[in-house]
Design a protein around this motif. Sequence first.
Motif, PDB file in Angstrom:
ATOM      1  N   MET A 106       0.844  -1.174   0.000  1.00  0.00           N
ATOM      2  CA  MET A 106       0.000   0.000   0.000  1.00  0.00           C
ATOM      3  C   MET A 106       0.896   1.246   0.000  1.00  0.00           C
ATOM      4  O   MET A 106       1.859   1.319   0.742  1.00  0.00           O
ATOM      5  CB  MET A 106      -0.903  -0.023   1.226  1.00  0.00           C
ATOM      6  CG  MET A 106      -1.817   1.150   1.307  1.00  0.00           C
ATOM      7  SD  MET A 106      -3.304   0.921   2.291  1.00  0.00           S
ATOM      8  CE  MET A 106      -2.706   0.863   3.934  1.00  0.00           C
ATOM      9  N   ARG A 107       0.543   2.189  -0.880  1.00  0.00           N
ATOM     10  CA  ARG A 107       1.337   3.417  -0.956  1.00  0.00           C
ATOM     11  C   ARG A 107       1.001   4.344   0.191  1.00  0.00           C
ATOM     12  O   ARG A 107      -0.062   4.289   0.775  1.00  0.00           O
ATOM     13  CB  ARG A 107       1.080   4.113  -2.285  1.00  0.00           C
ATOM     14  CG  ARG A 107       1.608   3.300  -3.440  1.00  0.00           C
ATOM     15  CD  ARG A 107       1.528   3.978  -4.756  1.00  0.00           C
ATOM     16  NE  ARG A 107       0.307   4.747  -4.933  1.00  0.00           N
ATOM     17  CZ  ARG A 107       0.222   5.806  -5.723  1.00  0.00           C
ATOM     18  NH1 ARG A 107       1.255   6.217  -6.399  1.00  0.00           N
ATOM     19  NH2 ARG A 107      -0.911   6.457  -5.851  1.00  0.00           N
ATOM     20  N   ASP A 108       1.910   5.218   0.454  1.00  0.00           N
ATOM     21  CA  ASP A 108       1.796   6.124   1.586  1.00  0.00           C
ATOM     22  C   ASP A 108       1.419   7.528   1.108  1.00  0.00           C
ATOM     23  O   ASP A 108       1.695   7.909  -0.022  1.00  0.00           O
ATOM     24  CB  ASP A 108       3.164   6.023   2.277  1.00  0.00           C
ATOM     25  CG  ASP A 108       3.631   7.212   3.001  1.00  0.00           C
ATOM     26  OD1 ASP A 108       4.043   8.168   2.354  1.00  0.00           O
ATOM     27  OD2 ASP A 108       3.597   7.158   4.226  1.00  0.00           O
ATOM     28  N   VAL A 160      -4.955   9.032   0.856  1.00  0.00           N
ATOM     29  CA  VAL A 160      -4.256   8.473   2.022  1.00  0.00           C
ATOM     30  C   VAL A 160      -3.809   7.030   1.822  1.00  0.00           C
ATOM     31  O   VAL A 160      -3.326   6.388   2.748  1.00  0.00           O
ATOM     32  CB  VAL A 160      -5.085   8.614   3.324  1.00  0.00           C
ATOM     33  CG1 VAL A 160      -5.351  10.069   3.649  1.00  0.00           C
ATOM     34  CG2 VAL A 160      -6.377   7.820   3.248  1.00  0.00           C
ATOM     35  N   GLY A 161      -3.982   6.509   0.605  1.00  0.00           N
ATOM     36  CA  GLY A 161      -3.459   5.184   0.295  1.00  0.00           C
ATOM     37  C   GLY A 161      -4.365   4.024   0.638  1.00  0.00           C
ATOM     38  O   GLY A 161      -3.926   2.877   0.644  1.00  0.00           O
ATOM     39  N   PHE A 175       7.259  19.128   4.104  1.00  0.00           N
ATOM     40  CA  PHE A 175       7.096  18.232   5.254  1.00  0.00           C
ATOM     41  C   PHE A 175       6.106  17.107   4.932  1.00  0.00           C
ATOM     42  O   PHE A 175       6.321  15.957   5.297  1.00  0.00           O
ATOM     43  CB  PHE A 175       6.616  18.981   6.491  1.00  0.00           C
ATOM     44  CG  PHE A 175       7.674  19.783   7.191  1.00  0.00           C
ATOM     45  CD1 PHE A 175       9.007  19.411   7.182  1.00  0.00           C
ATOM     46  CD2 PHE A 175       7.333  20.935   7.889  1.00  0.00           C
ATOM     47  CE1 PHE A 175       9.980  20.147   7.844  1.00  0.00           C
ATOM     48  CE2 PHE A 175       8.286  21.676   8.555  1.00  0.00           C
ATOM     49  CZ  PHE A 175       9.616  21.281   8.532  1.00  0.00           C
ATOM     50  N   TYR A 176       5.009  17.432   4.260  1.00  0.00           N
ATOM     51  CA  TYR A 176       4.032  16.406   3.882  1.00  0.00           C
ATOM     52  C   TYR A 176       4.667  15.373   2.955  1.00  0.00           C
ATOM     53  O   TYR A 176       4.474  14.175   3.117  1.00  0.00           O
ATOM     54  CB  TYR A 176       2.818  17.018   3.171  1.00  0.00           C
ATOM     55  CG  TYR A 176       1.984  17.980   3.984  1.00  0.00           C
ATOM     56  CD1 TYR A 176       2.066  18.049   5.369  1.00  0.00           C
ATOM     57  CD2 TYR A 176       1.100  18.834   3.349  1.00  0.00           C
ATOM     58  CE1 TYR A 176       1.291  18.942   6.097  1.00  0.00           C
ATOM     59  CE2 TYR A 176       0.311  19.718   4.056  1.00  0.00           C
ATOM     60  CZ  TYR A 176       0.411  19.780   5.432  1.00  0.00           C
ATOM     61  OH  TYR A 176      -0.364  20.659   6.135  1.00  0.00           O
ATOM     62  N   GLU A 177       5.426  15.859   1.972  1.00  0.00           N
ATOM     63  CA  GLU A 177       6.019  14.949   0.990  1.00  0.00           C
ATOM     64  C   GLU A 177       7.164  14.120   1.559  1.00  0.00           C
ATOM     65  O   GLU A 177       7.454  13.050   1.051  1.00  0.00           O
ATOM     66  CB  GLU A 177       6.483  15.737  -0.242  1.00  0.00           C
ATOM     67  CG  GLU A 177       5.326  16.242  -1.070  1.00  0.00           C
ATOM     68  CD  GLU A 177       5.744  16.872  -2.375  1.00  0.00           C
ATOM     69  OE1 GLU A 177       6.945  16.836  -2.728  1.00  0.00           O
ATOM     70  OE2 GLU A 177       4.869  17.405  -3.070  1.00  0.00           O
ATOM     71  N   SER A 178       7.797  14.624   2.603  1.00  0.00           N
ATOM     72  CA  SER A 178       8.884  13.862   3.221  1.00  0.00           C
ATOM     73  C   SER A 178       8.354  12.911   4.302  1.00  0.00           C
ATOM     74  O   SER A 178       9.094  12.076   4.806  1.00  0.00           O
ATOM     75  CB  SER A 178       9.918  14.807   3.829  1.00  0.00           C
ATOM     76  OG  SER A 178       9.377  15.459   4.973  1.00  0.00           O
ATOM     77  N   GLY A 179       7.095  13.072   4.664  1.00  0.00           N
ATOM     78  CA  GLY A 179       6.509  12.225   5.701  1.00  0.00           C
ATOM     79  C   GLY A 179       6.754  12.722   7.110  1.00  0.00           C
ATOM     80  O   GLY A 179       6.388  12.054   8.077  1.00  0.00           O
ATOM     81  N   ILE A 197       1.993   9.571  -2.558  1.00  0.00           N
ATOM     82  CA  ILE A 197       0.847   9.894  -3.409  1.00  0.00           C
ATOM     83  C   ILE A 197       0.776  11.395  -3.652  1.00  0.00           C
ATOM     84  O   ILE A 197       0.570  11.838  -4.787  1.00  0.00           O
ATOM     85  CB  ILE A 197      -0.454   9.360  -2.775  1.00  0.00           C
ATOM     86  CG1 ILE A 197      -0.423   7.835  -2.751  1.00  0.00           C
ATOM     87  CG2 ILE A 197      -1.682   9.886  -3.512  1.00  0.00           C
ATOM     88  CD1 ILE A 197      -1.469   7.198  -1.868  1.00  0.00           C
ATOM     89  N   LEU A 198       0.964  12.187  -2.608  1.00  0.00           N
ATOM     90  CA  LEU A 198       0.935  13.640  -2.759  1.00  0.00           C
ATOM     91  C   LEU A 198       2.009  14.103  -3.738  1.00  0.00           C
ATOM     92  O   LEU A 198       1.736  14.910  -4.634  1.00  0.00           O
ATOM     93  CB  LEU A 198       1.111  14.327  -1.403  1.00  0.00           C
ATOM     94  CG  LEU A 198       1.195  15.847  -1.449  1.00  0.00           C
ATOM     95  CD1 LEU A 198      -0.070  16.454  -2.054  1.00  0.00           C
ATOM     96  CD2 LEU A 198       1.452  16.397  -0.058  1.00  0.00           C
ATOM     97  N   ARG A 199       3.202  13.604  -3.584  1.00  0.00           N
ATOM     98  CA  ARG A 199       4.301  13.994  -4.479  1.00  0.00           C
ATOM     99  C   ARG A 199       3.971  13.635  -5.925  1.00  0.00           C
ATOM    100  O   ARG A 199       4.158  14.425  -6.845  1.00  0.00           O
ATOM    101  CB  ARG A 199       5.607  13.331  -4.038  1.00  0.00           C
ATOM    102  CG  ARG A 199       6.815  13.746  -4.826  1.00  0.00           C
ATOM    103  CD  ARG A 199       8.149  13.206  -4.281  1.00  0.00           C
ATOM    104  NE  ARG A 199       8.082  11.925  -3.591  1.00  0.00           N
ATOM    105  CZ  ARG A 199       8.096  11.775  -2.264  1.00  0.00           C
ATOM    106  NH1 ARG A 199       8.198  12.813  -1.467  1.00  0.00           N
ATOM    107  NH2 ARG A 199       8.053  10.573  -1.724  1.00  0.00           N
ATOM    108  N   GLN A 200       3.428  12.434  -6.127  1.00  0.00           N
ATOM    109  CA  GLN A 200       3.068  11.989  -7.478  1.00  0.00           C
ATOM    110  C   GLN A 200       1.980  12.887  -8.072  1.00  0.00           C
ATOM    111  O   GLN A 200       2.076  13.315  -9.224  1.00  0.00           O
ATOM    112  CB  GLN A 200       2.590  10.545  -7.447  1.00  0.00           C
ATOM    113  CG  GLN A 200       2.085  10.069  -8.791  1.00  0.00           C
ATOM    114  CD  GLN A 200       1.351   8.737  -8.694  1.00  0.00           C
ATOM    115  OE1 GLN A 200       1.522   7.982  -7.751  1.00  0.00           O
ATOM    116  NE2 GLN A 200       0.516   8.461  -9.659  1.00  0.00           N
ATOM    117  N   LEU A 201       0.930  13.168  -7.299  1.00  0.00           N
ATOM    118  CA  LEU A 201      -0.150  14.017  -7.793  1.00  0.00           C
ATOM    119  C   LEU A 201       0.350  15.412  -8.145  1.00  0.00           C
ATOM    120  O   LEU A 201      -0.022  15.978  -9.179  1.00  0.00           O
ATOM    121  CB  LEU A 201      -1.267  14.119  -6.751  1.00  0.00           C
ATOM    122  CG  LEU A 201      -2.107  12.871  -6.527  1.00  0.00           C
ATOM    123  CD1 LEU A 201      -2.988  13.040  -5.290  1.00  0.00           C
ATOM    124  CD2 LEU A 201      -2.954  12.558  -7.751  1.00  0.00           C
TER     125      LEU A 201
END
Length: 75
Positions: free
Chosen positions: A1-3, A63-64, A35-39, A7-11
């Motif tokens: 399952m993706r995180d 949210v995966g 920060f969101y993209e780095s987790g 997903i945000l970075r890809q979108l």
Amino acid sequence: MRDFSEILRQLRKEKKISQKALGEVLGISDRNIRFYESGEHRPDFDGLLQLADYFQVSLDYLVGRSDDPTPPAQN
């Protein structure tokens, strides 16, 4: 399952929008987007809704929890 961060970075990249521009659209800093993209951080519920609406995807996809990005029908 993706995180979420992946997903945000890809979108964001698919939409060809910079972290700075996305932050401006959402009314937050580009630092928060990083920060969101780095987790390191996750948005609150309202932030998740803004992101899902902006990218026109379902919350479950964002949210995966689903592989189907189709947002629910709006009434």
